[in-house]
Design an enzyme around this catalytic site. Structure first.
Site, mmCIF file in Angstrom:
data_model
loop_
_atom_site.group_PDB
_atom_site.id
_atom_site.type_symbol
_atom_site.label_atom_id
_atom_site.label_comp_id
_atom_site.label_asym_id
_atom_site.label_seq_id
_atom_site.Cartn_x
_atom_site.Cartn_y
_atom_site.Cartn_z
ATOM 1 N N HIS A 120 0.829 -1.208 0.000
ATOM 2 C CA HIS A 120 0.000 0.000 0.000
ATOM 3 C C HIS A 120 0.857 1.248 0.000
ATOM 4 O O HIS A 120 0.638 2.176 -0.791
ATOM 5 C CB HIS A 120 -0.904 0.016 1.231
ATOM 6 C CG HIS A 120 -1.522 1.361 1.481
ATOM 7 N ND1 HIS A 120 -2.660 1.798 0.840
ATOM 8 C CD2 HIS A 120 -1.137 2.391 2.286
ATOM 9 C CE1 HIS A 120 -2.952 3.027 1.235
ATOM 10 N NE2 HIS A 120 -2.040 3.407 2.118
ATOM 11 N N HIS A 145 1.220 4.968 -2.887
ATOM 12 C CA HIS A 145 1.559 6.370 -2.659
ATOM 13 C C HIS A 145 2.748 6.897 -3.465
ATOM 14 O O HIS A 145 2.710 8.016 -3.972
ATOM 15 C CB HIS A 145 1.861 6.595 -1.182
ATOM 16 C CG HIS A 145 0.658 6.665 -0.308
ATOM 17 N ND1 HIS A 145 -0.155 7.767 -0.249
ATOM 18 C CD2 HIS A 145 0.134 5.749 0.567
ATOM 19 C CE1 HIS A 145 -1.134 7.552 0.621
ATOM 20 N NE2 HIS A 145 -0.992 6.333 1.119
ATOM 21 N N SER A 170 -4.063 0.548 -4.408
ATOM 22 C CA SER A 170 -3.402 -0.658 -3.904
ATOM 23 C C SER A 170 -4.374 -1.768 -3.525
ATOM 24 O O SER A 170 -3.945 -2.815 -3.044
ATOM 25 C CB SER A 170 -2.547 -0.304 -2.684
ATOM 26 O OG SER A 170 -3.350 0.233 -1.643
ATOM 27 N N GLU A 223 -5.989 9.315 0.029
ATOM 28 C CA GLU A 223 -6.227 7.898 0.310
ATOM 29 C C GLU A 223 -7.356 7.302 -0.533
ATOM 30 O O GLU A 223 -7.190 6.243 -1.134
ATOM 31 C CB GLU A 223 -6.533 7.679 1.789
ATOM 32 C CG GLU A 223 -5.306 7.731 2.693
ATOM 33 C CD GLU A 223 -4.342 6.560 2.486
ATOM 34 O OE1 GLU A 223 -4.679 5.594 1.772
ATOM 35 O OE2 GLU A 223 -3.248 6.628 3.051
#
Length: 250
Positions: A129, A134, A194, A175
């Site tokens: 993730h 990111h 993700s 997010e």
């Protein structure tokens, strides 16, 4: 809820207190294989579903070279692009620390990876993730600069007792945000990028609510951190997202 804390006074630990060794040498062959499975199927799934800047960053950073990326090697590629670097942490750390790290152009990465049984969904962020979701966006100068400024906003907001506002804005953009690009709604947020189970669902499930994004709506909208989201905010374009991250909190 998110991750780390900058060097500071007042008796509080600096963010370096949260940094640990990545332990890359002790990742098992099965753990590296898990990364490869996640990378291959997520990259195929996201084709045409995510903002172009994500795939641009993915290519620049070579995250599909095989196995879990070693952070030293990853930083050698990322740092010259935007001045950001990654450090390893053992898990979730306080919001104030996390935003202070962003202000220092440092991104924390969990030093563990999910199991095979958790391929489709994981509640606590792991290195897949953190890195896959990111870091490709941090290779884009516009996003990288906005994230640093947002880190500064977050530090100030928490000190002023407005930590809930900055956390909600982060959640509904970085997010789990959606954004219009190329005439379609696309994925922006790392939590969606993700997640094999949630990525396509966020765009196509008719039972999910999608509302227009504004900074005001983001800071006023609660979210679920322990389940797939029942609601997403959709920004008009990347410019409006960057402007929200760089501007003052509503």
């Amino acid at each position: 809820m998110f991750q780390e804390f900058q060097e500071s006074g007042g008796g509080r630990p600096g963010w370096s207190a949260w940094v640990v060794d990545q332990g890359w040498a002790v990742f098992t062959a099965d753990e590296h294989a898990t990364w490869d499975i996640l990378y291959a199927r997520q990259t195929a799934l996201l084709d045409g579903l995510i903002v172009d800047r994500f795939f641009d960053g993915l290519a620049k950073l070579g995250l599909g070279d095989g196995g879990i990326p070693e952070l030293g090697a990853l930083n050698e590629r990322l740092l010259p692009l935007t001045g950001w670097r990654c450090v390893a942490v053992a898990g979730l750390v306080p919001d104030e620390a996390f935003f202070a790290m962003l202000a220092a152009r440092v991104f924390p990465v969990g030093n563990f990876i999910r199991t095979r049984a958790q391929l489709d969904y994981l509640e606590e962020p792991d290195c897949f993730h953190d890195i896959y979701g990111h870091v490709p966006m941090l290779a884009d100068k516009g996003v990288a600069d906005a994230m640093q400024r947002f880190g500064e906003t977050g530090v100030a907001a928490i000190a002023a007792g407005a930590g809930d506002k900055v956390a909600r804005l982060y959640w509904h953009t970085i997010e789990f945000g959606l954004v219009r690009e190329g005439g379609a709604v696309r994925i922006l947020g790392a939590g969606l990028a993700s997640s094999f189970g949630e990525a396509a669902k966020s765009l196509h499930d008719p039972t999910i609510e999608r509302r227009p994004f504004t900074p005001e709506s983001a800071v006023a909208t609660p979210y679920r951190h322990d389940a797939m989201q029942p609601l997403y905010l959709v920004a008009d374009d990347m410019h409006s997202v960057v402007a929200a991250l760089e501007g003052p909190l509503p």
